[in-house]
Write a protein that holds these residues in place. Structure first.
Motif, PDB file in Angstrom:
ATOM      1  N   MET A   1       0.824  -1.211   0.000  1.00 35.18           N
ATOM      2  CA  MET A   1       0.000   0.000   0.000  1.00 35.18           C
ATOM      3  C   MET A   1       0.858   1.260   0.000  1.00 35.18           C
ATOM      4  O   MET A   1       0.517   2.249  -0.677  1.00 35.18           O
ATOM      5  CB  MET A   1      -0.922  -0.016   1.215  1.00 35.18           C
ATOM      6  CG  MET A   1      -2.038  -1.039   1.145  1.00 35.18           C
ATOM      7  SD  MET A   1      -3.176  -0.747  -0.231  1.00 35.18           S
ATOM      8  CE  MET A   1      -3.865   0.837   0.234  1.00 35.18           C
ATOM      9  N   VAL A   2       1.970   1.255   0.738  1.00 36.88           N
ATOM     10  CA  VAL A   2       2.821   2.455   0.797  1.00 36.88           C
ATOM     11  C   VAL A   2       3.384   2.773  -0.576  1.00 36.88           C
ATOM     12  O   VAL A   2       3.340   3.930  -1.042  1.00 36.88           O
ATOM     13  CB  VAL A   2       3.943   2.247   1.836  1.00 36.88           C
ATOM     14  CG1 VAL A   2       5.023   3.317   1.689  1.00 36.88           C
ATOM     15  CG2 VAL A   2       3.374   2.295   3.239  1.00 36.88           C
ATOM     16  N   TYR A   3       3.918   1.762  -1.262  1.00 40.77           N
ATOM     17  CA  TYR A   3       4.466   2.005  -2.602  1.00 40.77           C
ATOM     18  C   TYR A   3       3.374   2.389  -3.589  1.00 40.77           C
ATOM     19  O   TYR A   3       3.547   3.312  -4.403  1.00 40.77           O
ATOM     20  CB  TYR A   3       5.203   0.754  -3.095  1.00 40.77           C
ATOM     21  CG  TYR A   3       6.609   0.644  -2.554  1.00 40.77           C
ATOM     22  CD1 TYR A   3       7.623   1.454  -3.055  1.00 40.77           C
ATOM     23  CD2 TYR A   3       6.912  -0.261  -1.551  1.00 40.77           C
ATOM     24  CE1 TYR A   3       8.916   1.359  -2.566  1.00 40.77           C
ATOM     25  CE2 TYR A   3       8.195  -0.369  -1.060  1.00 40.77           C
ATOM     26  CZ  TYR A   3       9.193   0.446  -1.570  1.00 40.77           C
ATOM     27  OH  TYR A   3      10.468   0.350  -1.071  1.00 40.77           O
ATOM     28  N   THR A   4       2.237   1.724  -3.541  1.00 42.73           N
ATOM     29  CA  THR A   4       1.162   2.031  -4.484  1.00 42.73           C
ATOM     30  C   THR A   4       0.624   3.443  -4.289  1.00 42.73           C
ATOM     31  O   THR A   4       0.385   4.178  -5.260  1.00 42.73           O
ATOM     32  CB  THR A   4       0.022   1.011  -4.327  1.00 42.73           C
ATOM     33  OG1 THR A   4       0.539  -0.316  -4.484  1.00 42.73           O
ATOM     34  CG2 THR A   4      -1.064   1.248  -5.352  1.00 42.73           C
ATOM     35  N   VAL A   5       0.457   3.843  -3.035  1.00 43.90           N
ATOM     36  CA  VAL A   5      -0.066   5.193  -2.757  1.00 43.90           C
ATOM     37  C   VAL A   5       0.908   6.262  -3.214  1.00 43.90           C
ATOM     38  O   VAL A   5       0.508   7.279  -3.804  1.00 43.90           O
ATOM     39  CB  VAL A   5      -0.387   5.314  -1.255  1.00 43.90           C
ATOM     40  CG1 VAL A   5      -0.659   6.768  -0.880  1.00 43.90           C
ATOM     41  CG2 VAL A   5      -1.595   4.461  -0.890  1.00 43.90           C
ATOM     42  N   THR A   6       2.216   6.082  -2.960  1.00 45.77           N
ATOM     43  CA  THR A   6       3.191   7.094  -3.379  1.00 45.77           C
ATOM     44  C   THR A   6       3.265   7.176  -4.908  1.00 45.77           C
ATOM     45  O   THR A   6       3.359   8.279  -5.475  1.00 45.77           O
ATOM     46  CB  THR A   6       4.574   6.759  -2.816  1.00 45.77           C
ATOM     47  OG1 THR A   6       4.917   5.408  -3.162  1.00 45.77           O
ATOM     48  CG2 THR A   6       4.590   6.908  -1.311  1.00 45.77           C
ATOM     49  N   TRP A   7       3.196   6.043  -5.601  1.00 44.14           N
ATOM     50  CA  TRP A   7       3.212   6.069  -7.070  1.00 44.14           C
ATOM     51  C   TRP A   7       1.973   6.770  -7.609  1.00 44.14           C
ATOM     52  O   TRP A   7       2.069   7.591  -8.543  1.00 44.14           O
ATOM     53  CB  TRP A   7       3.287   4.653  -7.624  1.00 44.14           C
ATOM     54  CG  TRP A   7       4.578   3.949  -7.314  1.00 44.14           C
ATOM     55  CD1 TRP A   7       5.763   4.527  -6.995  1.00 44.14           C
ATOM     56  CD2 TRP A   7       4.781   2.544  -7.298  1.00 44.14           C
ATOM     57  NE1 TRP A   7       6.716   3.562  -6.760  1.00 44.14           N
ATOM     58  CE2 TRP A   7       6.140   2.321  -6.948  1.00 44.14           C
ATOM     59  CE3 TRP A   7       3.972   1.427  -7.527  1.00 44.14           C
ATOM     60  CZ2 TRP A   7       6.691   1.058  -6.840  1.00 44.14           C
ATOM     61  CZ3 TRP A   7       4.524   0.168  -7.425  1.00 44.14           C
ATOM     62  CH2 TRP A   7       5.870  -0.013  -7.086  1.00 44.14           C
ATOM     63  N   LEU A   8       0.822   6.447  -7.044  1.00 43.65           N
ATOM     64  CA  LEU A   8      -0.408   7.105  -7.491  1.00 43.65           C
ATOM     65  C   LEU A   8      -0.406   8.594  -7.168  1.00 43.65           C
ATOM     66  O   LEU A   8      -0.857   9.422  -7.979  1.00 43.65           O
ATOM     67  CB  LEU A   8      -1.619   6.430  -6.846  1.00 43.65           C
ATOM     68  CG  LEU A   8      -1.973   5.032  -7.356  1.00 43.65           C
ATOM     69  CD1 LEU A   8      -3.074   4.421  -6.491  1.00 43.65           C
ATOM     70  CD2 LEU A   8      -2.413   5.082  -8.819  1.00 43.65           C
ATOM     71  N   PHE A   9       0.109   8.963  -6.005  1.00 40.89           N
ATOM     72  CA  PHE A   9       0.125  10.365  -5.595  1.00 40.89           C
ATOM     73  C   PHE A   9       0.981  11.206  -6.539  1.00 40.89           C
ATOM     74  O   PHE A   9       0.537  12.240  -7.066  1.00 40.89           O
ATOM     75  CB  PHE A   9       0.626  10.476  -4.159  1.00 40.89           C
ATOM     76  CG  PHE A   9       0.795  11.883  -3.673  1.00 40.89           C
ATOM     77  CD1 PHE A   9      -0.302  12.663  -3.361  1.00 40.89           C
ATOM     78  CD2 PHE A   9       2.062  12.437  -3.558  1.00 40.89           C
ATOM     79  CE1 PHE A   9      -0.141  13.982  -2.930  1.00 40.89           C
ATOM     80  CE2 PHE A   9       2.236  13.744  -3.123  1.00 40.89           C
ATOM     81  CZ  PHE A   9       1.130  14.515  -2.814  1.00 40.89           C
TER      82      PHE A   9
END
Length: 422
Positions: free
Chosen positions: A97-105
């Motif tokens: 979730m941390v990596y996915t959220v930062t990429w999406l952000f």
């Protein structure tokens, strides 16, 4: 008790008769506590069985749950340890979730910059210099965000020098991505290399035993290491968990008392190459000083043993725990030897690691054995003193006889002198 039982039977018969005539039911009288305790044991066998709640389970996990914790913010102040302590499924979920959220952000910000600059309206225009070349939508912005943060750099989507806001965002994402990588990868590395896994190969005997060793009553248990890589600076500790009440009437639940397993002699420092038997001498300082074989099953206590040391491969501190309740303490047993000498080496048979055999052991407590030993020494002292007195009397008698003989000899000499004068 017989009178109470007869009265109960009579009341049962009367109640049955009255039940036939009327719906009124007569309840049996409640017996006094002393009468209930004096009843035969087979009446309430299930009630007599007491279930002892463990403080530490056999696998070393503490059987304590923390409830009503109001200061939950303390878990967030130490977020790294909180993440390491989480279960694997939650840890992996947070990792993804941390990596996915930062990429999406950051992908959303890249797309927003391109949209505000008008790059979306000049797709395919060779005269227009976009902020990011070949960025034609949110999906492409998301892929560019992944390439930037993971430093992949396929070379198809690149940032141009005509976009100062994009350059600033590139710097921010690069620094923040490095921090996220260091934090999450470090968390995963620590969780994978936790010394808890090393403790899985440190084993404790299923039972503890009480028997005589060098003429003294001792409590013993066995520890072993299944790996060839040893535990450096290994040490053993033991705690007695038992509730107590002070002289002032204060009740202390689960009071912890140290059990000496060689602290003053250095025997608690272990060279754990082969299985070792840890011994606790039951003396006047021991909490088992007044416990006998008959009294041991009645005690509600638990022995917690803790083995600590450094893992030789990683240098990290490792701790293994286990516990023994009263039903797991065998009185009058010893451990079966597991070490044998083979051709050029010693071999450990772990099939016999938990096995015990019965040995001749007194059923009395260590205090009673000490009192019996002191009483056995008293007649010896009395016999020695009496012999000394008899020897002194014989010496006085001999002196008196010698004195009488001397007087008789003196009298005979005096008579001879008188006769010679006459």
């Amino acid at each position: 008790v017989c009178l109470f039982l007869m009265a109960a039977n009579v009341l049962e018969e009367d109640s049955m008769e009255q039940d036939i005539e009327s719906p009124v039911t007569i309840h049996q009288p409640k017996l006094p506590k002393q009468a209930r305790e004096d009843l035969p044991k087979n009446i309430n066998k299930e009630c007599a069985k007491r279930k002892i709640q463990r403080y530490v389970r056999k696998d070393g996990k503490c059987n304590v749950h923390h409830g009503n914790v109001r200061e939950t913010y303390r878990y967030l102040t130490d977020i790294f340890t909180t993440l390491v302590d989480l279960k694997w499924r939650f840890n992996l979920l947070i990792f993804v979730m941390v990596y996915t959220v930062t990429w999406l952000f950051f992908g959303m910000i890249w797309w927003l910059i391109a949209y505000l600059r008008g790059d979306m309206d000049h797709i395919g225009d060779s005269t227009w210099t976009p902020c990011v070349s070949n960025l034609n939508g949110f999906v492409s912005a998301f892929l560019f965000s992944i390439e930037t943060e993971t430093t992949i750099g396929y070379g198809y989507r690149v940032i141009t020098d005509k976009c100062p806001e994009g350059i600033i965002l590139l710097l921010v994402q690069s620094v923040l991505g490095s921090i996220v990588n260091a934090f999450m990868v470090g968390c995963m590395f620590v969780k994978i290399s936790q010394p808890k896994k090393r403790a899985e190969t440190l084993v404790f005997s299923t039972n503890a035993v009480i028997s005589m060793r060098d003429g003294k009553l001792c409590l013993m248990f066995r520890v072993g290491d299944l790996r060839n890589s040893h535990i450096v600076e290994a040490s053993i500790r033991a705690k007695l968990i038992k509730s107590k009440q002070t002289k002032e009437g204060e009740f202390i639940p689960l009071n912890q008392t140290d059990i000496n397993v060689g602290y003053y002699t250095g025997d608690d420092r272990l060279f754990l190459v082969s299985p070792l038997i840890i011994s606790h001498e039951i003396n006047q300082q021991s909490p088992f000083w007044e416990i006998s074989k008959a009294q041991l099953p009645k005690e509600e206590l638990e022995i917690v043993v803790i083995l600590e040391g450094m893992v030789e491969a990683t240098g990290m501190t490792c701790q293994a725990r286990s516990s023994y309740i009263t039903s797991e303490i065998l009185w009058g047993y010893r451990f079966t030897p597991v070490l044998t000498l083979e051709d050029g080496f010693y071999e450990v048979d772990y099939n016999s690691f938990h096995e015990t055999y019965e040995t001749n052991t007194p059923v009395y407590s260590a205090k009673e054995l000490a009192e019996m030993a002191s009483r056995a020494e008293l007649p010896l002292t009395w016999s020695v003193s009496s012999k000394l007195d008899q020897h002194a009397e014989l010496e006085t008698e001999e002196e008196e006889k010698n004195q009488e003989d001397q007087n008789e000899r003196n009298g005979d000499v005096a008579n001879l002198e008188n006769e010679s004068k006459v």
